[in-house]
Scaffold this motif. Sequence first.
Motif, PDB file in Angstrom:
ATOM      1  N   MET A  60     -18.859  -7.359  -6.025  1.00  0.00           N
ATOM      2  CA  MET A  60     -18.648  -6.284  -5.057  1.00  0.00           C
ATOM      3  C   MET A  60     -17.163  -5.980  -4.924  1.00  0.00           C
ATOM      4  N   THR A  61     -16.804  -4.716  -4.924  1.00  0.00           N
ATOM      5  CA  THR A  61     -15.422  -4.292  -4.755  1.00  0.00           C
ATOM      6  C   THR A  61     -15.097  -4.151  -3.271  1.00  0.00           C
ATOM      7  N   SER A  62     -13.858  -4.444  -2.926  1.00  0.00           N
ATOM      8  CA  SER A  62     -13.429  -4.328  -1.533  1.00  0.00           C
ATOM      9  C   SER A  62     -13.701  -2.936  -0.986  1.00  0.00           C
ATOM     10  N   ARG A  63     -14.154  -2.885   0.260  1.00  0.00           N
ATOM     11  CA  ARG A  63     -14.385  -1.613   0.929  1.00  0.00           C
ATOM     12  C   ARG A  63     -13.274  -1.330   1.931  1.00  0.00           C
ATOM     13  N   VAL A  64     -12.044  -1.639   1.548  1.00  0.00           N
ATOM     14  CA  VAL A  64     -10.868  -1.376   2.382  1.00  0.00           C
ATOM     15  C   VAL A  64      -9.957  -0.388   1.641  1.00  0.00           C
ATOM     16  N   PHE A  65      -9.449   0.584   2.372  1.00  0.00           N
ATOM     17  CA  PHE A  65      -8.501   1.557   1.838  1.00  0.00           C
ATOM     18  C   PHE A  65      -7.323   1.635   2.795  1.00  0.00           C
ATOM     19  N   ALA A  66      -6.133   1.914   2.260  1.00  0.00           N
ATOM     20  CA  ALA A  66      -4.950   1.869   3.119  1.00  0.00           C
ATOM     21  C   ALA A  66      -3.913   2.901   2.719  1.00  0.00           C
ATOM     22  N   LEU A  67      -3.210   3.392   3.734  1.00  0.00           N
ATOM     23  CA  LEU A  67      -1.992   4.184   3.556  1.00  0.00           C
ATOM     24  C   LEU A  67      -0.884   3.414   4.256  1.00  0.00           C
ATOM     25  N   ILE A  68       0.158   3.049   3.510  1.00  0.00           N
ATOM     26  CA  ILE A  68       1.248   2.220   4.027  1.00  0.00           C
ATOM     27  C   ILE A  68       2.556   2.983   3.898  1.00  0.00           C
ATOM     28  N   VAL A  69       3.296   3.078   5.010  1.00  0.00           N
ATOM     29  CA  VAL A  69       4.571   3.804   5.026  1.00  0.00           C
ATOM     30  C   VAL A  69       5.661   2.875   5.548  1.00  0.00           C
ATOM     31  N   GLY A  70       6.767   2.794   4.808  1.00  0.00           N
ATOM     32  CA  GLY A  70       7.920   2.021   5.256  1.00  0.00           C
ATOM     33  C   GLY A  70       9.208   2.777   4.964  1.00  0.00           C
ATOM     34  N   ILE A  71      10.042   2.986   5.995  1.00  0.00           N
ATOM     35  CA  ILE A  71      11.263   3.781   5.832  1.00  0.00           C
ATOM     36  C   ILE A  71      12.455   3.023   6.405  1.00  0.00           C
ATOM     37  N   ASP A  72      13.379   2.660   5.545  1.00  0.00           N
ATOM     38  CA  ASP A  72      14.658   2.080   5.962  1.00  0.00           C
ATOM     39  C   ASP A  72      15.768   3.129   5.923  1.00  0.00           C
ATOM     40  N   SER A  73      15.816   3.909   4.854  1.00  0.00           N
ATOM     41  CA  SER A  73      16.910   4.853   4.624  1.00  0.00           C
ATOM     42  C   SER A  73      16.449   6.270   4.945  1.00  0.00           C
ATOM     43  N   LEU A  95      -7.131  -9.981   1.272  1.00  0.00           N
ATOM     44  CA  LEU A  95      -8.387  -9.235   1.392  1.00  0.00           C
ATOM     45  C   LEU A  95      -8.885  -8.717   0.048  1.00  0.00           C
ATOM     46  N   VAL A  96      -8.145  -8.968  -1.018  1.00  0.00           N
ATOM     47  CA  VAL A  96      -8.526  -8.624  -2.396  1.00  0.00           C
ATOM     48  C   VAL A  96      -8.818  -7.122  -2.523  1.00  0.00           C
ATOM     49  N   VAL A  97      -7.934  -6.310  -1.969  1.00  0.00           N
ATOM     50  CA  VAL A  97      -8.075  -4.856  -2.044  1.00  0.00           C
ATOM     51  C   VAL A  97      -7.492  -4.373  -3.373  1.00  0.00           C
ATOM     52  N   ASN A 152     -11.113  11.516  -0.240  1.00  0.00           N
ATOM     53  CA  ASN A 152     -11.306  10.493  -1.277  1.00  0.00           C
ATOM     54  C   ASN A 152     -12.796  10.201  -1.450  1.00  0.00           C
ATOM     55  N   PRO A 153     -13.394  10.553  -2.592  1.00  0.00           N
ATOM     56  CA  PRO A 153     -14.839  10.344  -2.767  1.00  0.00           C
ATOM     57  C   PRO A 153     -15.217   8.871  -2.863  1.00  0.00           C
ATOM     58  N   GLU A 154     -14.246   7.989  -3.114  1.00  0.00           N
ATOM     59  CA  GLU A 154     -14.539   6.559  -3.194  1.00  0.00           C
ATOM     60  C   GLU A 154     -14.817   5.953  -1.826  1.00  0.00           C
ATOM     61  N   ILE A 155     -14.295   6.568  -0.771  1.00  0.00           N
ATOM     62  CA  ILE A 155     -14.471   6.026   0.579  1.00  0.00           C
ATOM     63  C   ILE A 155     -15.809   6.497   1.139  1.00  0.00           C
ATOM     64  N   GLN A 156     -16.632   5.539   1.510  1.00  0.00           N
ATOM     65  CA  GLN A 156     -17.923   5.842   2.102  1.00  0.00           C
ATOM     66  C   GLN A 156     -17.854   5.676   3.623  1.00  0.00           C
ATOM     67  N   PRO A 157     -18.694   6.390   4.366  1.00  0.00           N
ATOM     68  CA  PRO A 157     -18.687   6.229   5.826  1.00  0.00           C
ATOM     69  C   PRO A 157     -18.860   4.764   6.223  1.00  0.00           C
ATOM     70  N   GLY A 158     -17.993   4.302   7.087  1.00  0.00           N
ATOM     71  CA  GLY A 158     -18.037   2.911   7.529  1.00  0.00           C
ATOM     72  C   GLY A 158     -17.058   2.002   6.814  1.00  0.00           C
ATOM     73  N   ASP A 159     -16.496   2.435   5.683  1.00  0.00           N
ATOM     74  CA  ASP A 159     -15.479   1.633   5.008  1.00  0.00           C
ATOM     75  C   ASP A 159     -14.274   1.452   5.928  1.00  0.00           C
ATOM     76  N   ALA A 160     -13.557   0.353   5.749  1.00  0.00           N
ATOM     77  CA  ALA A 160     -12.392   0.067   6.585  1.00  0.00           C
ATOM     78  C   ALA A 160     -11.170   0.814   6.060  1.00  0.00           C
ATOM     79  N   ILE A 161     -10.431   1.427   6.976  1.00  0.00           N
ATOM     80  CA  ILE A 161      -9.232   2.193   6.634  1.00  0.00           C
ATOM     81  C   ILE A 161      -8.073   1.681   7.485  1.00  0.00           C
ATOM     82  N   VAL A 162      -6.973   1.324   6.827  1.00  0.00           N
ATOM     83  CA  VAL A 162      -5.772   0.849   7.516  1.00  0.00           C
ATOM     84  C   VAL A 162      -4.642   1.849   7.263  1.00  0.00           C
ATOM     85  N   VAL A 163      -4.025   2.330   8.339  1.00  0.00           N
ATOM     86  CA  VAL A 163      -2.839   3.193   8.240  1.00  0.00           C
ATOM     87  C   VAL A 163      -1.691   2.450   8.922  1.00  0.00           C
ATOM     88  N   TYR A 164      -0.634   2.173   8.158  1.00  0.00           N
ATOM     89  CA  TYR A 164       0.497   1.377   8.661  1.00  0.00           C
ATOM     90  C   TYR A 164       1.774   2.197   8.560  1.00  0.00           C
TER      91      TYR A 164
END
Length: 408
Positions: free
Chosen positions: A1-14, A41-43, A72-84
């Motif tokens: 089974m493939t991880s059902r977690v998707f993420a958008l990660i933003v980091g700004i120093d400069s 989490l093996v994402v 994103n067609p890979e994301i199904q309803p109920g999948d975990a989404i992390v925005v950082y």
Amino acid sequence: MTSRVFALIVGIDSYKSGNIWNLLSCVDDAKRIKHWLRHKLVVPEDHICMLLDEAATKYTIEESIKKHLVNNPEIQPGDAIVVYFAGHGSTAEAPVGWFSADHDTKTEGDSGTPRVNLLCTYDYDTASPAGRVAGISDRSINALLGDVAAAKGDNILLILDCSFAADDSSTRNRRFTRFTTSQRVQPHDLSSGLWHSAREKDFDPTSGFCHPSSTTHTLFCASQHNRNTRESKDGGRFTTAFIEAVGQLPLHRVSYDVVLEKTASLMPLDQRPFCAGRKKHEYFLDTVAFLSCHQFVQLDYLDGNLYRLGLGSLSSLDRGSKLTVHMHNLHGSANPPVGTVVVQDVHPLWCLARRDDKTAEIPRGCYAKIEGNKIHRRFCRSLLPMLGKLRYNAGRWGSTCFCCSTKT
């Protein structure tokens, strides 16, 4: 089974603007969040979109939410989404009519002027063909995540390691605070930069990013509304504590607020994080984030101190081998040993084991851990061909073990 977690990660120093002082460790914090997702989490790599420094403009962040999450067609309803997000926060004067009619009279700050909380993108407070860039407002981010929730469900965690309050202490301390003042952003810049779906919704100024009963997402914010968010060259206080906390907790059976409480306990008392959202008392990421790990094998209780394991001599188990016992078999959730069993009778594909004399009674439903990659690789090389090669990279048919990358 493939991880059902998707993420958008933003980091700004400069930052692009010369009026904004640069930060020390937001990019490193973003990379640490990615490392946690990838290695705990093996994402899969393609489930994560990471934007650092000049890549994290207002346009690219908003478009990434749209393309990587909403469409994103890979994301199904109920999948975990992390925005950082790690970077500067700010506030700016609200345009007339920004809030719903019921709230227009509410004010904030000494000036008595309604304020808007902002995430400072790389190009914040700089000129563009469409006007001055006003970052991403609290109203826009709530609308964007509302779009995500409408398409993919409300299993969304928003993590903000930034501040929406100025540091009134020394200049030296302000250098380590993830907040910047708005030098040139005007109210009309907020109106012109508002995300389109936000224009159709009323907005309550008393909540900002932190609506206590949000139905679209759960929020972890690094500090309370009127407190500072600090960092050092070693990382942001909040992200550092969060990474430590998730490494100590059995995440698959704790709630968001328990994770936040543990994080807060690892931080200095002058910075208090908080959790908001309707689901804050529910299980962290709805438990869908945790995949089983093939280093763990179920212990089947027989009688007395005797157990049966579905591994034997083909996986290099010998009479007298000692295996630690654990409560579950999941990646990314703290799983300390609760005892030890000793292998007694060994067959090619199974064995019998007894509880070690020093081990107290083992709860039913536990797992034995097969220590060491060498043993696991031998197991894969012996059994994967027989079992039709049932473990694959990224959920596709293939011949590589997801756990140890052994090719057969």
